[in-house]
Design an enzyme around this catalytic site. Structure first.
Site, PDB file in Angstrom:
ATOM      1  N   HIS A  27      49.783 -25.459   2.509  1.00  0.00           N
ATOM      2  CA  HIS A  27      48.862 -26.581   2.284  1.00  0.00           C
ATOM      3  C   HIS A  27      48.526 -26.698   0.790  1.00  0.00           C
ATOM      4  CE1 HIS A  27      47.476 -25.506   6.596  1.00  0.00           C
ATOM      5  NE2 HIS A  27      48.177 -26.616   6.685  1.00  0.00           N
ATOM      6  N   LYS A  51      38.846 -27.854  20.878  1.00  0.00           N
ATOM      7  CA  LYS A  51      39.860 -26.875  20.474  1.00  0.00           C
ATOM      8  C   LYS A  51      39.165 -25.701  19.784  1.00  0.00           C
ATOM      9  CE  LYS A  51      43.861 -27.179  17.654  1.00  0.00           C
ATOM     10  NZ  LYS A  51      44.653 -28.037  16.767  1.00  0.00           N
ATOM     11  N   ARG A 100      57.742 -29.720   7.218  1.00  0.00           N
ATOM     12  CA  ARG A 100      58.519 -28.478   7.115  1.00  0.00           C
ATOM     13  C   ARG A 100      59.871 -28.583   7.792  1.00  0.00           C
ATOM     14  NH1 ARG A 100      53.624 -25.332   9.645  1.00  0.00           N
ATOM     15  NH2 ARG A 100      53.532 -27.451  10.453  1.00  0.00           N
ATOM     16  N   SER A 137      49.536 -22.271   9.888  1.00  0.00           N
ATOM     17  CA  SER A 137      48.233 -21.661  10.185  1.00  0.00           C
ATOM     18  C   SER A 137      48.337 -20.814  11.448  1.00  0.00           C
ATOM     19  CB  SER A 137      47.179 -22.747  10.385  1.00  0.00           C
ATOM     20  OG  SER A 137      46.997 -23.477   9.206  1.00  0.00           O
TER      21      SER A 137
HETATM   22  P1  ADP Z   1      47.406 -30.502  11.923  1.00  0.00           P
HETATM   23  O1  ADP Z   1      46.722 -29.760  13.029  1.00  0.00           O
HETATM   24  O2  ADP Z   1      46.809 -31.853  11.633  1.00  0.00           O
HETATM   25  O3  ADP Z   1      48.917 -30.534  11.980  1.00  0.00           O
HETATM   26  P2  ADP Z   1      47.623 -28.440   9.891  1.00  0.00           P
HETATM   27  O4  ADP Z   1      46.452 -27.799   9.239  1.00  0.00           O
HETATM   28  O5  ADP Z   1      48.466 -27.589  10.760  1.00  0.00           O
HETATM   29  O6  ADP Z   1      46.992 -29.674  10.646  1.00  0.00           O
HETATM   30  O7  ADP Z   1      48.567 -29.120   8.810  1.00  0.00           O
HETATM   31  C1  ADP Z   1      48.124 -30.161   7.952  1.00  0.00           C
HETATM   32  C2  ADP Z   1      49.334 -30.784   7.257  1.00  0.00           C
HETATM   33  O8  ADP Z   1      49.958 -29.795   6.440  1.00  0.00           O
HETATM   34  C3  ADP Z   1      50.429 -31.282   8.206  1.00  0.00           C
HETATM   35  O9  ADP Z   1      51.016 -32.443   7.660  1.00  0.00           O
HETATM   36  C4  ADP Z   1      51.432 -30.152   8.228  1.00  0.00           C
HETATM   37  O10 ADP Z   1      52.739 -30.614   8.515  1.00  0.00           O
HETATM   38  C5  ADP Z   1      51.319 -29.695   6.782  1.00  0.00           C
HETATM   39  N1  ADP Z   1      51.734 -28.294   6.608  1.00  0.00           N
HETATM   40  C6  ADP Z   1      51.360 -27.225   7.320  1.00  0.00           C
HETATM   41  N2  ADP Z   1      51.947 -26.098   6.870  1.00  0.00           N
HETATM   42  C7  ADP Z   1      52.742 -26.487   5.826  1.00  0.00           C
HETATM   43  C8  ADP Z   1      53.654 -25.797   4.949  1.00  0.00           C
HETATM   44  N3  ADP Z   1      53.890 -24.485   5.054  1.00  0.00           N
HETATM   45  N4  ADP Z   1      54.296 -26.538   4.001  1.00  0.00           N
HETATM   46  C9  ADP Z   1      54.091 -27.864   3.913  1.00  0.00           C
HETATM   47  N5  ADP Z   1      53.258 -28.580   4.711  1.00  0.00           N
HETATM   48  C10 ADP Z   1      52.596 -27.897   5.658  1.00  0.00           C
END
Ligand code: ADP
Length: 163
Positions: A27, A51, A100, A137
């Site tokens: 992120h 959630k 990703r 995450s």
């Molecule tokens: P959500 O539950 O909305 O998917 P996340 O916190 O998992 O929220 O992710 C937020 C954004 O960051 C999403 O667009 C996800 O694809 C992106 N993201 C998560 N991990 C990575 C990573 N390692 N590299 C690039 N983008 C990421």
């Protein structure tokens, strides 16, 4: 004389919404790479009452805000509404997301279409750096659950609160 195009330009604001449970180096890298593209980035921590999260809303906000304490162009907020409504509230014309893999692409494409149809908001997608493509995450939560060190998965200097 033609009016100058720069004097009253609307600031380019991007909303970066996510669960961020927790905010990872993946992120962080998306925000760092997007900063040159926008005037401001609003990181929006989604709060979903249904959630269960590992980190509370307050913890997630504090972890992210402390990372950007010296970066006035980044703001951190929490939200529990439609993403496009939050974007409007913050005068954000863009939604920022990361991709990703193929599964992310399909999911993000669908979301982007919904958000454009609902509010005319464009989504800007950045591909992850290859070194972060395996970081999520949920993997970080799993490692924490089993007592592993997750420092390498977190933004530089970010400390995790006790859970
Ligand atoms: P959500 O539950 O909305 O998917 P996340 O916190 O998992 O929220 O992710 C937020 C954004 O960051 C999403 O667009 C996800 O694809 C992106 N993201 C998560 N991990 C990575 C990573 N390692 N590299 C690039 N983008 C990421």
């Amino acid at each position: 004389m033609t009016p100058t195009s720069t004097s009253h330009k609307r600031p380019r604001v991007a909303l970066f919404p996510g669960s961020f449970d927790p905010f990872t180096i993946g992120h962080y890298s998306i925000v760092q790479r997007a900063l040159p593209l926008f005037d401001r980035i609003v990181i929006a921590v989604g709060v979903n009452g249904a959630k269960r999260s590992m980190f509370s809303e307050q913890q997630r906000i504090e972890m992210i805000a402390s990372l950007y304490r010296d970066e006035p162009r980044v703001e951190v907020v929490s939200y529990e509404c439609l993403t496009v409504d939050l974007a409007r509230r913050h005068h954000a014309d863009f939604i920022l997301r990361g991709v990703r893999m193929i599964a992310d692409f399909e999911y993000e494409k669908n979301l982007a279409e919904v958000n454009r149809a609902l509010a005319g908001i464009e989504t800007v997608l950045l591909y992850t750096l290859p070194e972060y493509s395996h970081i999520s995450s949920s993997i970080v939560r799993e490692l924490i659950h089993y007592g592993r060190d997750v420092t390498a998965c977190l933004p530089p200097g970010m400390a995790l609160p006790e859970v």
